[in-house]
Every structure is written in C-alpha cells, then in structure tokens.
Design a protein around this motif. Sequence first.
Motif, mmCIF file in Angstrom:
data_model
loop_
_atom_site.group_PDB
_atom_site.id
_atom_site.type_symbol
_atom_site.label_atom_id
_atom_site.label_comp_id
_atom_site.label_asym_id
_atom_site.label_seq_id
_atom_site.Cartn_x
_atom_site.Cartn_y
_atom_site.Cartn_z
ATOM 1 N N SER A 1 10.711 -7.226 15.066
ATOM 2 C CA SER A 1 11.179 -6.621 16.482
ATOM 3 C C SER A 1 12.033 -5.240 15.906
ATOM 4 O O SER A 1 11.956 -4.965 14.804
ATOM 5 C CB SER A 1 12.505 -7.206 16.893
ATOM 6 N N PRO A 2 12.216 -4.352 16.728
ATOM 7 C CA PRO A 2 12.831 -2.967 16.508
ATOM 8 C C PRO A 2 14.252 -3.119 15.655
ATOM 9 O O PRO A 2 14.882 -4.159 15.825
ATOM 10 C CB PRO A 2 13.133 -2.239 17.894
ATOM 11 N N ALA A 3 14.218 -2.259 14.634
ATOM 12 C CA ALA A 3 15.373 -2.177 13.877
ATOM 13 C C ALA A 3 16.609 -1.691 14.768
ATOM 14 O O ALA A 3 16.513 -0.602 15.185
ATOM 15 C CB ALA A 3 15.061 -1.555 12.530
ATOM 16 N N GLU A 4 17.778 -2.289 14.422
ATOM 17 C CA GLU A 4 18.909 -1.982 15.354
ATOM 18 C C GLU A 4 19.720 -0.865 14.355
ATOM 19 O O GLU A 4 20.689 -0.961 13.744
ATOM 20 C CB GLU A 4 19.769 -3.018 15.418
ATOM 21 N N SER A 5 19.025 0.419 14.365
ATOM 22 C CA SER A 5 19.703 1.363 13.634
ATOM 23 C C SER A 5 20.116 2.581 14.662
ATOM 24 O O SER A 5 19.672 2.550 15.744
ATOM 25 C CB SER A 5 18.603 1.811 12.449
ATOM 26 N N GLN B 1 10.388 10.108 27.703
ATOM 27 C CA GLN B 1 9.109 10.002 28.022
ATOM 28 C C GLN B 1 8.436 8.698 28.118
ATOM 29 O O GLN B 1 7.460 8.233 29.384
ATOM 30 C CB GLN B 1 8.251 10.625 27.453
ATOM 31 N N TRP B 2 8.721 7.783 27.316
ATOM 32 C CA TRP B 2 8.457 6.377 27.306
ATOM 33 C C TRP B 2 8.958 5.743 28.461
ATOM 34 O O TRP B 2 8.200 4.825 29.033
ATOM 35 C CB TRP B 2 8.538 5.786 25.815
ATOM 36 N N ARG B 3 10.412 5.753 28.732
ATOM 37 C CA ARG B 3 10.739 5.163 29.858
ATOM 38 C C ARG B 3 10.162 5.328 30.941
ATOM 39 O O ARG B 3 9.875 4.801 31.920
ATOM 40 C CB ARG B 3 12.248 5.294 29.784
ATOM 41 N N LEU C 1 7.688 0.734 21.309
ATOM 42 C CA LEU C 1 6.785 0.694 22.544
ATOM 43 C C LEU C 1 6.419 -0.698 22.907
ATOM 44 O O LEU C 1 6.301 -1.094 23.925
ATOM 45 C CB LEU C 1 5.583 1.508 22.010
ATOM 46 N N ALA C 2 5.961 -1.285 21.583
ATOM 47 C CA ALA C 2 5.351 -2.888 21.692
ATOM 48 C C ALA C 2 6.328 -3.729 22.569
ATOM 49 O O ALA C 2 5.695 -4.611 23.260
ATOM 50 C CB ALA C 2 5.094 -3.257 20.421
ATOM 51 N N VAL C 3 7.532 -3.452 22.272
ATOM 52 C CA VAL C 3 8.427 -4.544 22.808
ATOM 53 C C VAL C 3 8.654 -4.390 24.447
ATOM 54 O O VAL C 3 9.034 -5.384 25.038
ATOM 55 C CB VAL C 3 10.147 -4.446 22.107
ATOM 56 N N ASP C 4 8.200 -3.204 24.793
ATOM 57 C CA ASP C 4 8.225 -3.184 26.189
ATOM 58 C C ASP C 4 6.759 -3.248 27.117
ATOM 59 O O ASP C 4 6.935 -3.330 28.373
ATOM 60 C CB ASP C 4 8.516 -1.338 26.644
ATOM 61 N N LEU C 5 5.747 -3.843 26.326
ATOM 62 C CA LEU C 5 4.570 -3.744 26.721
ATOM 63 C C LEU C 5 4.359 -5.244 27.815
ATOM 64 O O LEU C 5 3.508 -4.980 28.781
ATOM 65 C CB LEU C 5 3.239 -3.847 25.913
ATOM 66 N N GLN D 1 -1.336 -4.859 27.557
ATOM 67 C CA GLN D 1 -2.420 -5.243 26.758
ATOM 68 C C GLN D 1 -3.242 -4.141 26.263
ATOM 69 O O GLN D 1 -3.875 -4.375 25.123
ATOM 70 C CB GLN D 1 -2.997 -6.545 27.132
ATOM 71 N N ALA D 2 -3.766 -3.421 27.137
ATOM 72 C CA ALA D 2 -4.835 -2.262 26.951
ATOM 73 C C ALA D 2 -4.182 -1.370 26.045
ATOM 74 O O ALA D 2 -4.477 -0.707 25.005
ATOM 75 C CB ALA D 2 -5.386 -1.644 28.286
ATOM 76 N N TYR D 3 -2.742 -1.089 26.408
ATOM 77 C CA TYR D 3 -1.953 -0.180 25.527
ATOM 78 C C TYR D 3 -1.861 -0.749 24.081
ATOM 79 O O TYR D 3 -1.868 0.109 23.102
ATOM 80 C CB TYR D 3 -0.643 0.260 25.976
ATOM 81 N N LEU D 4 -1.549 -1.959 23.810
ATOM 82 C CA LEU D 4 -1.420 -2.517 22.628
ATOM 83 C C LEU D 4 -2.651 -2.357 21.788
ATOM 84 O O LEU D 4 -2.715 -2.190 20.666
ATOM 85 C CB LEU D 4 -1.043 -3.989 22.921
#
Length: 447
Positions: free
Chosen positions: A155-159, A200-202, A241-245, A252-255
């Motif tokens: 999972s994403p690091a909490e930094s 941009q990602w959001r 990014l992956a956590v939002d897919l 799944q296409a983006y992954l």
Amino acid sequence: MPSVLWFRRDLRLADLPALLAAADEDGDVLACYVLDPRLEASAGARRLQYLYDALRDLRDGLDGRLLVTRGDPRTRIPEVVRSVGAASVHVSEDFTPFGMRRDEQVRDALGDGVEWVATGSPYLVSPGRVTKSDGTPYKVFTPFFDAWRRHGWRSPAESGRDSARWIDPADVSGVASVGDIPDAGETLDLPAGEQAARTQWREFVEDGLAGYADDRNRPDLAATSRMSAHLKFGAIHPRTLAVDLGRGKGGQAYLRELAFRDFYASAVTHWPRSTWWNFNTAFDAIELDDGPDAQAAFEAWKAGRTGYPIVDAGMRQLRESGFVHNRVRMIVASFLVKDLHLPWQWGARWFLDQLVDGDMANNQHGWQWAAGSGTDAAPYFRVFNPTTQGKKFDPSGVYVKRWVPELADVADVHNLDADRPKDYPQPIVDHGQEREEALRRYNAIRG
C-alpha cells in the motif's frame, strides 16, 4: 545523528518509503538534489523544464528546506554528508544502467563509515522481484503480467512533509548551492511536480478512468491520464495510482499499462545492452537504409512532412508539445522502421530529445516492439497501414486537423487522393510498396 535524503526520480513527499527510512534514524534529515551535468547535457529541454519545475514544487513543499547543488554526485554527496556529519544516505533505488553505475560509484566514494540505504523504487514491483520458477527473468509480457499480479505490491507509504525534522540548507556550509533553480526556457503543456500530479490523477479518476479501456486508443479524445511525465520523475508513485483503480474494466486496463512499465524496467535491468542494441540479435543483420536519401526521409518524418496525415499529426504534436499519444507513437514508429527502413535508434533518440516523459526503459523497448526486435515484440509481418490506422482511431479527423492545419478544411483527411491541399506534401513513399520491401528484409533475416 543526521541523515541525508538524496532525491532523484522521486520528486515528491507523499508515498515515499525512503523518507520514512531516513526519518527513522531518529535524527534531523537534510533533503538534497544534485544537478548532474551529465544528465543535464543528455536530457531534452522539455524534460529539464519538468525537472526544474518539479524541484521548485518540492522545495516549496519543504518550505524551502531543499539543498540543490550541481556537480558530480561522486564528490557532491560525500561533501553533503560531511557538511552535516551524516551517518547515512537514503535513496529510492535506481535500476537504469546509468543510475546503477552512478550509485555504485557514490557508495564507493562514501566509504565504510556511511551507511547507504536504498528503500523502495519507482515501480509497483521492483525489477528482479518477478522471475520464472528457475529465477530467470521473463522475456514475454503475458506470463510476466500473471506473475506480477500474483506477487502484488504494498500500500502507499504514509509519508509527507511532517515525517521528518528537516535541516535548513541555510545552516549548511561546505557545499555550493545553485541558489536559484534554473529554467530551461520551455513552456510545458501541463504543470509539473507533485501537487500537479495529484490534482491531475484525481481528475482522471473522476472523469476518465471508467472509459479508459474503450477510449484510450483514440488520440482525438482526451481519454488518457497524461500521468507519464509525473511517473517518469516520481512526482507520484504508481502505488498511489493503483490503489484507486478498482476492479472495473477501465481500472484493469490501466493496471496493465503500469505492468508494462515494470516489465520494460525489468528488461533494461537484466539486459542493459537493450537500451541501444537489438534485444533479438538476429535483427543486427537486417538491411537498413542510410545515406543522404535516408537522412532526408528522416528529416521529413521529424518535421511531420511525410504526406501521411496521422503520422504528420503525431510528429508535429511531439515537436510542438513534447507529448504524443501512445497509439500514435506506435503508428509513427512503425512508419519510420517499416516504411522508411530506418534504424529504430534514430527514432528513439529523437523521442528522448523531444518528450517530456522520455523514459529510457519505456521509450527504447517501445521502439523495439515496433521494430520487431525487442521483448514480446510485434510480429515482423505486422506493418501498420497509416491510412487505416488514422481512419480507425481518428475517424472524424479531429486529431489530424488540430496538428496539421493545412488539412483543417478537408472533408476527409484520411482520403486525400482528390482533395490534397497544395501546401500539404505528397506521400514521400508508397506504403504498399514499402510494406512488401519491409517483409522482404524481415524474411531475409529469418533465414
């Protein structure tokens, strides 16, 4: 004792494991970036502009507490360490051939008294983690993808900015600071840096992700995420990014595209020669054009003056904006190597010079895919018909007309036989004839 956090391809504060590792030393942290003249000399102006803008964004995120110096890291990093009495240098691991050589040299220069700590990498799964059962690397994407998904990622690091006690560069002596971060004099079509990347990602997740699988091959639509430059410089991590897919078709296409990024990084790590030489050495014997006529054809391709609208639109988009749609990258690459019979390295070098998102692994192996000489390459007999590709992926000609204004008033930009404007060139080659010639040359090396 203090530690040094050396930023490279990780120009962010969120989801940065190396930051957490540096802060865990229970001492103050000096954030630094070394402008390496070797990289500045080899990078295109737009990539330099992104870098400089992202450094300014990172410095702002740290309230100015980023030391930016210029020089050879083999001398600059030991200087930085001595200036604060650091016991360790923390980095995100680099897997490019250049980066691995540089890091080995810096470790040697630091000596045994300073700990070198590499935590995390720019990838969902670092090169070397996904291998066959016998420990050898994959050469084909599909089995790699299956094993990659089974392997998984953290999972994403909490930094963030408050994860460490930062040393103010104003209190550091013995290291020459660049003062003002430079500017390359380029205007980017999208903003750079961590804050821009996250915004941009959001927006893409909200507005574009659901339709990504169906529309991502359409250059006439704003259907892609445009995250490639942000990923190249590490302004955002693919974990974020992956956590939002999710499990939908678009996600799944983006992954799968993120997996290709990891696959090509793995290929370059295991076969560094493949950055500039054919992965499939049989292609070393293929007949290629050279000389003044070949150079003239190359210049026409670079300028977007081939007479093939979808090719010219892509090359002009590249030249004018520093970006080109991925489907169009494949079309223009196929045209260079299979219609013009020119070395893929010529095109790869031009792309690296022009692209904001120019990434050694993605770019070189994408070109080798088009040339048929790489890992999991397109079959030798697959030669993109630029007219057919244009009709299929830009059916109304919106993309072509945007980048080739000579065709703005043409009813059907993909059928110019009777409606070709005088100021737009005739095709520089006959695709049907050159397709047959390409197949002849490919068959000759098949043996």
